[in-house]
Design an enzyme around this catalytic site. Structure first.
Site, mmCIF file in Angstrom:
data_model
loop_
_atom_site.group_PDB
_atom_site.id
_atom_site.type_symbol
_atom_site.label_atom_id
_atom_site.label_comp_id
_atom_site.label_asym_id
_atom_site.label_seq_id
_atom_site.Cartn_x
_atom_site.Cartn_y
_atom_site.Cartn_z
ATOM 1 N N ASP A 1 0.821 -1.144 0.134
ATOM 2 C CA ASP A 1 0.041 0.132 0.054
ATOM 3 C C ASP A 1 0.755 1.349 0.007
ATOM 4 O O ASP A 1 1.919 1.250 0.756
ATOM 5 C CB ASP A 1 -0.981 -0.066 1.346
ATOM 6 C CG ASP A 1 -1.863 1.023 1.435
ATOM 7 O OD1 ASP A 1 -2.724 1.355 0.488
ATOM 8 O OD2 ASP A 1 -1.788 1.715 2.329
ATOM 9 N N GLU B 1 1.843 -0.367 -4.894
ATOM 10 C CA GLU B 1 0.909 0.745 -5.305
ATOM 11 C C GLU B 1 1.837 1.865 -5.541
ATOM 12 O O GLU B 1 2.314 2.553 -4.482
ATOM 13 C CB GLU B 1 0.094 0.950 -4.073
ATOM 14 C CG GLU B 1 -1.076 1.908 -4.435
ATOM 15 C CD GLU B 1 -2.039 2.078 -3.347
ATOM 16 O OE1 GLU B 1 -3.423 2.550 -3.634
ATOM 17 O OE2 GLU B 1 -1.826 2.226 -2.496
#
Length: 614
Positions: free
Chosen positions: A256, A292
């Site tokens: 993330d 990401e």
């Protein structure tokens, strides 16, 4: 064994972590609150790392080549909470996800890898608790070495239950990838709780403002940012990754806000200490690492900038595909996405699989909602519908929300099939959002991070209603596995190979001829073909390939287009495999080169060249 980082949830206690941060009585974060918080804090526990992997009926790990990977993103609780026939005590748990019926469904769908939303131990944000909501997605980690017990059927042994779940998927030949949050922790900013790292060494674990270290650098939007420039923090993160890879045998990680992991004091650096540590680590270098590639910090958008060996979420694929199918992008814009965005990823020896293609994910509209709503409907989040993105590139096909109009519903279903086909037939690594294969809905909520209820949980009643769509997705996934030309290890070039006498890629006009540059400049041109020639070389070795030759025809025009089937050496007959205008895919047939095929408005075709070798 005592895990120095592991945090176990005292599930029997109800506590608000915000109470134990700065001085609640004075509201001053520079003074110490002397009230005893010990009875309410998460505790480290002794864990038993032993697990009889050799006693399992399968190998302890699965290694699917990235070329062969199809990712399926899901939430442990939400996926099984309403699963039909699931024993009540297993709903929403690791054991429930590893249940035979669940694994069988995922296996039959055709995916190779499941990607779990965060399962590291996390806490709820105080502002959500005040509203009676919860952090459903789990991007608020405090225990990087402990599976969250909220997802355990047996809360005494969550780690063992997690391992058993992994073993069940490995038994089916399916990888398990974890979504991990090493960019920040649940301790928040200077007014947040002191739960772990603040108390150990605040200045080491967090990035602080150089001229005022009382305050935190907030490149994550969550209050703090982990300091991955410090050796001890890198060690903590890599220790955590190795723990999950070695002890639970997971097959990869999705990071993330991954840009933060590579941000040094002078900005993003794809040769950062953390990235180098991963590339040289004998454990981490051989598993899937997915970034990401963005955050909120300066220079935070880094799609395509990670080093070889990494894959990245490609939001350009998402945005372009959405815009094209709602008529807001020219045909030429989609060609880059269909080829795994080589202008972004084709450098330093990177491969097409580095592009993780997706159109929907946990954050945003589901695929059904993408063609059901023009506007977000996040009222349930308690922020007056001000949260979540307003830039969704969605189209309700004429009516906002569900409708009984059969023409609109037919168009919506066809658009869903168009997007799924675009995703699963494009070069790169496709990622499908769980439930999109049977039109799951969140009722227009595009930011359901705080909705631990029917808004987010997968409604399995829709599977029976939309079984034809699930069958369609299974067929697409079988095609991707069957035809290697859809998942090449080399970027397509479209260049003529004189030695082999072939192009790997040719763009075809509706009249059956090769596209010219002026055709792409015509904004009214909405129908084209993508010819993938199976005779093109498959590897760096200069030799003629023997793969099937496929023709993908895409029509986003609002009316039917007569498409002339092109000539292709090696065969004179095209066999229809897919027509998204046919809901049950029952229409088949063979067509001669030069025949005209009526391509329905807003639809997609796939045809295979019949050759003597076949």
């Amino acid at each position: 064994m005592l895990d120095p980082y592991a945090v176990a949830h005292r599930g029997e206690l109800k506590w608000d972590p915000a109470v134990f941060g700065y001085n609640m009585e004075s509201g001053d974060d520079t003074t110490f609150d002397e009230r005893d918080s010990a009875p309410f804090m998460p505790k480290c526990v002794v864990v038993d790392p032993n697990f009889d992997w050799h006693g399992q009926s399968v190998l302890s790990e699965v290694r699917v080549a990235f070329d062969d990977t199809i990712i399926y993103e899901l939430h442990v609780k939400g996926y099984t909470k309403l699963f039909p026939g699931m024993p009540e005590h297993l709903r929403g748990t690791y054991a429930g996800l590893g249940h035979e019926a669940v694994v069988k469904y995922i296996k039959q769908l055709g995916v190779s890898s499941i990607e779990l939303l965060p399962v590291h131990f996390f806490i709820n944000d105080s502002h959500l608790l005040e509203k009676g909501l919860t952090n459903y997605w789990g991007y608020n980690t405090i225990g990087f070495f402990a599976p969250d017990t909220r997802y355990a059927a047996d809360r005494r042994h969550p780690l063992r239950e997690f391992k058993e779940m992994v073993a069940r998927f490995h038994e089916a030949g399916i990888e398990v990838i974890m979504d991990v949050v090493y960019n920040h922790t649940a301790e928040g900013n200077e007014r947040g709780p002191t739960l772990s790292f603040k108390g150990i060494d605040n200045a080491t674990y967090y990035r602080l403002l150089p001229d005022n270290p009382r305050y935190y650098i907030n490149d994550t939007g969550t209050g703090n940012t982990l300091n991955l420039s410090h050796a001890r923090v890198i060690q903590m993160v890599t220790d955590s990754l190795r723990f999950w890879a070695e002890q639970t045998r997971v097959d990869g990680f999705r990071f993330d806000l991954g840009t933060i992991l590579a941000r040094e004091p002078n900005g993003f650096d794809n040769q950062s200490g953390f990235l180098k540590a991963c590339s040289q680590d004998p454990c981490l270098s051989r598993i899937k690492l997915i970034a990401e590639p963005w955050d909120l910090g300066p220079g935070g958008y880094q799609v395509g900038a990670f080093p070889p060996g990494w894959a990245e979420w490609n939001d350009k694929f998402r945005d372009t595909t959405r815009k094209f199918w709602i008529g807001n992008a020219p045909a030429g814009a989609l060609t880059e996405s269909l080829c795994a965005c080589p202008s972004i990823f084709n450098h330093q020896g990177r491969r097409p699989w580095a592009s993780i293609n997706f159109v929907t994910a946990h954050d945003g509209f589901t695929l059904n909602d993408l063609f059901t709503y023009n506007e977000k409907h996040n009222e349930a989040n308690g922020e007056d519908n001000n949260d979540g993105s307003s830039d969704n590139n969605s189209w309700n096909c004429g009516v906002e929300g569900p409708t009984g109009n059969p023409e609109i519903n037919a168009l919506r279903q066809r658009q869903i099939r168009n997007v799924l086909a675009t995703l699963l037939l494009a070069q790169g690594t496709p990622m499908v959002l769980a439930g999109d294969e049977f039109a799951r809905t969140q009722n227009g909520n595009n930011n359901a991070y705080c909705q631990d209820n029917e808004i987010s949980w997968v409604n399995w009643q829709l599977l029976e209603k939309n079984q034809h769509l699930t069958t369609f997705v299974r067929r697409l996934m079988r095609m991707r596995h069957k035809y290697p030309i859809l998942r090449r290890n080399l970027f397509l070039t479209g260049q003529y190979n004189e030695e082999l006498g072939v192009k790997d890629l040719t763009w075809i006009n509706a009249n059956g001829s090769e596209m010219e540059q002026e055709h792409w400049g015509d904004t009214n041109m909405r129908c084209f073909g993508m010819l993938l020639d199976g005779r093109a070389q498959v590897t760096g070795v200069r030799q003629r390939g023997k793969q099937a030759t496929l023709l993908i025809v895409i029509n986003d025009y609002h009316d039917l287009v007569e498409f002339t089937l092109p000539e292709c050496p090696g065969g004179d007959t095209w066999s229809l495999l897919i027509d998204t205008n046919v809901a049950d895919n029952s229409e088949k047939g063979s067509f001669k080169v030069g025949d005209s095929y009526g391509v329905t408005a807003r639809s997609l075709l796939v045809l295979a060249l019949e050759t003597a070798a076949q």
